[in-house]
Design an enzyme around this catalytic site. Sequence first.
Site, PDB file in Angstrom:
ATOM      1  N   PHE A   1       1.340   0.666   0.800  1.00 38.27           N
ATOM      2  CA  PHE A   1       1.711   1.863   1.543  1.00 38.27           C
ATOM      3  C   PHE A   1       0.705   2.165   2.637  1.00 38.27           C
ATOM      4  O   PHE A   1      -0.516   2.074   2.434  1.00 38.27           O
ATOM      5  CB  PHE A   1       1.770   3.082   0.615  1.00 38.27           C
ATOM      6  N   ASP A   2       1.213   2.573   3.795  1.00 38.35           N
ATOM      7  CA  ASP A   2       0.408   3.204   4.832  1.00 38.35           C
ATOM      8  C   ASP A   2       0.177   4.648   4.385  1.00 38.35           C
ATOM      9  O   ASP A   2       0.869   5.145   3.481  1.00 38.35           O
ATOM     10  CB  ASP A   2       1.185   3.150   6.148  1.00 38.35           C
ATOM     11  N   LEU A   3      -0.787   5.338   5.002  1.00 33.24           N
ATOM     12  CA  LEU A   3      -1.065   6.728   4.627  1.00 33.24           C
ATOM     13  C   LEU A   3      -0.547   7.716   5.672  1.00 33.24           C
ATOM     14  O   LEU A   3       0.422   8.448   5.440  1.00 33.24           O
ATOM     15  CB  LEU A   3      -2.570   6.919   4.427  1.00 33.24           C
TER      16      LEU A   3
END
Length: 226
Positions: A19-21
Site C-alpha cells: 500500500f501507498d500511504l
Amino acid sequence: MPACYKLELMHRKLDAVLFDLDGTLTDSRPGIARSVQFALQSLGVKAPLEEELGWCVGPPLRENFRRLLGTSDSVSIERAVALYLERYEMVGFRENRVYEGTAAMLATLGRRYRLLLVTTKLTESAERVLGEFSMRTGFEGVFGTDRNGEPSDKSELARIAIAHHGLSASSTAIVGDRYHDIIAGKSNGLFAIGVSYGYGSRDELAAAGADVICDSVGAVVHVLCE
C-alpha cells in the site's frame, strides 16, 4: 469488476499487498501543503495556496522542492526539506484524515493477505502517521526513505520490500493513487490497482498502466476479496 481482472487475479493467487500511504490511506494534503508553505515562507519565497499544492502529495519531497524553487541547487533544496520536516514532524503528520472505510479495509485484507506499506515519505514520518491513526499493527513492514531521500524511486522501494519479506512478485499487488505507484508495480511485475479518490486522476493512472482503477476504498476490497 470486469471478467478479465477476475481471471488475472485468480491466475495470480495473490498473497500480499503493498500500500501507498498519502492519498491512498489518508488525505494528507493539509499537513503536506502547510509544511511546504512553512518551508517556502521561511526561505522568503512566496508560497502557493494550500489548495494549489495537491500535486505535492505523492512525489518525493526533493522533487517537489526542485519544482517549487525552480532550481536544482542541492543546498537550497536540502534547506527547504529540513524546514519542511521541522514542521511536518511536529504538527503536519497529525493533519492527516484517514479515508472513510480504511480501517475496515485493512482489517478485512489483513485476514487474507500480508500487508506492507511502501512510500517515498521519510520512514519515520510514515511510522508517525500510522501510529497516530492506529494503523501500524496492520502492516508487516514499512518501507520509506532515509533522511537523504534514499531510495528516492518507488520502484526500488517496492523491490526492496518484496525481497526483504520474501514475496513473489507474481503473487503481490500494489495499491496507490499516483502514477509513481502504478509504475512501481508494473516495473516489478505486480498487479497494479490505482485509486482515483486520492490525488491522481483516472487518466494519470490509466496512462501509467493500472490493471484496474478503484473509485472508493470499498472498491479496493471488492477487487481483492470478491
